[in-house]
Design an enzyme around this catalytic site. Structure first.
Site, PDB file in Angstrom:
ATOM      1  N   LYS A 169       5.423   9.541  -2.773  1.00 15.73           N
ATOM      2  CA  LYS A 169       3.999   9.391  -3.089  1.00 15.73           C
ATOM      3  C   LYS A 169       3.287   8.389  -2.193  1.00 15.73           C
ATOM      4  CE  LYS A 169       4.743   6.095  -6.867  1.00 15.73           C
ATOM      5  NZ  LYS A 169       5.241   6.049  -8.243  1.00 15.73           N
ATOM      6  N   ARG A 180       4.615   1.266 -20.021  1.00 13.98           N
ATOM      7  CA  ARG A 180       3.869   2.374 -19.424  1.00 13.98           C
ATOM      8  C   ARG A 180       4.430   3.607 -20.131  1.00 13.98           C
ATOM      9  NH1 ARG A 180       3.626   3.647 -12.995  1.00 13.98           N
ATOM     10  NH2 ARG A 180       5.321   5.053 -13.571  1.00 13.98           N
TER      11      ARG A 180
HETATM   12  C1  LIG Z   1       6.338   5.538  -8.229  1.00 13.38           C
HETATM   13  C2  LIG Z   1       7.482   5.759  -9.087  1.00 13.38           C
HETATM   14  C3  LIG Z   1       8.770   5.459  -8.607  1.00 13.38           C
HETATM   15  C4  LIG Z   1       9.015   4.870  -7.243  1.00 13.38           C
HETATM   16  O1  LIG Z   1       8.472   3.601  -7.152  1.00 13.38           O
HETATM   17  P1  LIG Z   1       8.723   2.671  -5.865  1.00 13.38           P
HETATM   18  O2  LIG Z   1       8.265   1.359  -6.328  1.00 13.38           O
HETATM   19  O3  LIG Z   1       7.914   3.248  -4.767  1.00 13.38           O
HETATM   20  O4  LIG Z   1      10.162   2.716  -5.586  1.00 13.38           O
HETATM   21  C5  LIG Z   1       9.836   5.704  -9.441  1.00 13.38           C
HETATM   22  N1  LIG Z   1       9.660   6.215 -10.678  1.00 13.38           N
HETATM   23  C6  LIG Z   1       8.440   6.516 -11.174  1.00 13.38           C
HETATM   24  C7  LIG Z   1       8.344   7.087 -12.549  1.00 13.38           C
HETATM   25  C8  LIG Z   1       7.313   6.293 -10.394  1.00 13.38           C
HETATM   26  O5  LIG Z   1       6.107   6.592 -10.885  1.00 13.38           O
END
Ligand SMILES: *Cc1c(COP(=O)(O)O)cnc(C)c1O
Length: 355
Positions: free
Chosen positions: A37, A130
């Site tokens: 992302k 969350r």
């Molecule tokens: C964005 C996200 C991740 C990855 O997060 P990073 O900090 O980029 O490693 C993992 N799990 C969920 C549910 C996320 O939304």
């Protein structure tokens, strides 16, 4: 002709970072899921992380997963699905993360009508507040889900360190493992995935302190910046300059450091503050808050200071630099996570790939 602003991605460096992380994961019997992302699901970068050893790709936006549909590797939809997109979730994601039974029921309906089995991971809230089922509610959701056709629960997972800043610890991860054991015993089902966290788990992983049953992590940040953010340390053997941003100087003039006139609010409604350093050599580059977080980029020339920004302009103090800048020169920056995310999101920032 070269065009600016642009973000330059070194594909070899991102592949290398993924390889280093994949080795650490392998040594701990953990599958590395690369999260795409932060670079908006860009397929070229995604290919590099797959070459680097990621076992799956994951994204929080379905639009990004659709961009990745031609890369033949399992894909996870990370954000809880919206009711309006369930059909596409079943179509483009092999696995989705869930916490709401009404959504899971709709997934079941769509999976049946698409003649598919859709895999889900149940998210458990281990305290970050969350997404996720409250631990006491999870059994009820498992029971209801097991009655649905077209749906298979392949595991459980948790997300920490995002809303509440709660750290991944041996304690909360061990609790997740124990929830997984109780579900497996009570319902006699097998889990392939116990997904312990995001980049925030790295400090535990580097210390080999992730509980053994955790067999999956989802990582974006560490791959792109090579930092153990929890402890604020660079990770050995990883690159920290995978991404660089370049923008062009459109004005360069000597001006005072304090504005002239009665001071109100700035363009973003904030009360600005100025330090009087006398007349300074100021450069304006053509990039702004629409494209980057000004306080999340770092000039590669350490004698350049970012002194302000509006939507489309970034103002630099270049007085102390050893470089004699001219109008038309290019200034470059390293980027932190939010700045990578935002410049990838901005259609005004060109994307360039170094192989
Ligand atoms: C964005 C996200 C991740 C990855 O997060 P990073 O900090 O980029 O490693 C993992 N799990 C969920 C549910 C996320 O939304």
């Amino acid at each position: 002709m070269n065009s600016y602003p642009k973000i330059i991605v070194n594909l070899n460096k991102i592949k290398h970072n993924t390889q280093i992380l994949a080795q650490i994961c392998n040594a701990n019997n953990i599958d590395l899921v690369a999260v795409t992302k932060v670079f908006c699901g860009n397929p070229e970068i995604a290919k590099a992380v797959v070459e680097g050893g990621a076992k799956m790709l994951a994204d929080s936006r379905l639009k990004n997963l659709i961009k990745l549909k031609d890369i033949d590797i399992p894909k996870i939809y990370l954000r809880l699905p919206m009711m309006c997109e369930i059909d596409e979730v079943v179509k483009y994601a092999d696995i989705s993360f869930n916490s709401e039974i009404t959504i899971i029921e709709k997934l079941s309906e769509c999976a049946v009508s698409q003649n598919k089995i859709h895999d889900i991971v149940l998210m458990v809230d281990m305290g970050d507040l969350r997404e996720g089922l409250w631990p006491t509610d999870i059994f009820d959701t498992v029971e209801k889900t097991l009655k649905l056709s077209g749906i298979r629960i392949v595991g459980i997972g948790t997300n920490l360190g995002c809303y509440g800043g709660v750290l991944h610890t041996e304690d909360n991860l061990e609790k997740l493992c124990s929830i997984s054991r109780s579900i497996r015993e009570k319902f006699d089902i097998d889990f392939q995935i116990i997904s312990g966290g995001n980049s925030g788990i790295i400090y535990l992983l580097l210390d080999s302190k992730v509980p053994k049953e955790i067999n999956n992590i989802r990582v974006g940040g560490v791959i792109v910046h090579g930092y153990n953010m929890t402890e604020g340390k660079p990770i050995e053997n990883m690159y920290h300059d995978v991404f660089t941003l370049e923008a062009q100087i459109i004005e360069l003039k000597k001006k005072p450091s304090i504005p002239i006139g009665k001071i109100g609010l700035d363009a973003f409604g904030n009360k600005p503050f100025f330090e009087n350093k006398g007349v300074r050599n100021r450069a304006i580059i053509s990039i702004g808050k629409q494209d980057i977080y000004p306080d999340r980029i770092i000039p590669t020339d350490k004698d350049v200071l970012i002194i302000g920004a509006s939507s489309d302009h970034l103002i630099l103090d270049v007085t102390d630099s050893k470089t004699e800048y001219k109008v038309g020169d290019v200034v470059s920056f390293y980027l932190k996570y939010p700045a990578i995310l935002q410049s990838f999101t901005s259609e005004y920032v060109l994307k360039e790939f170094l192989k």
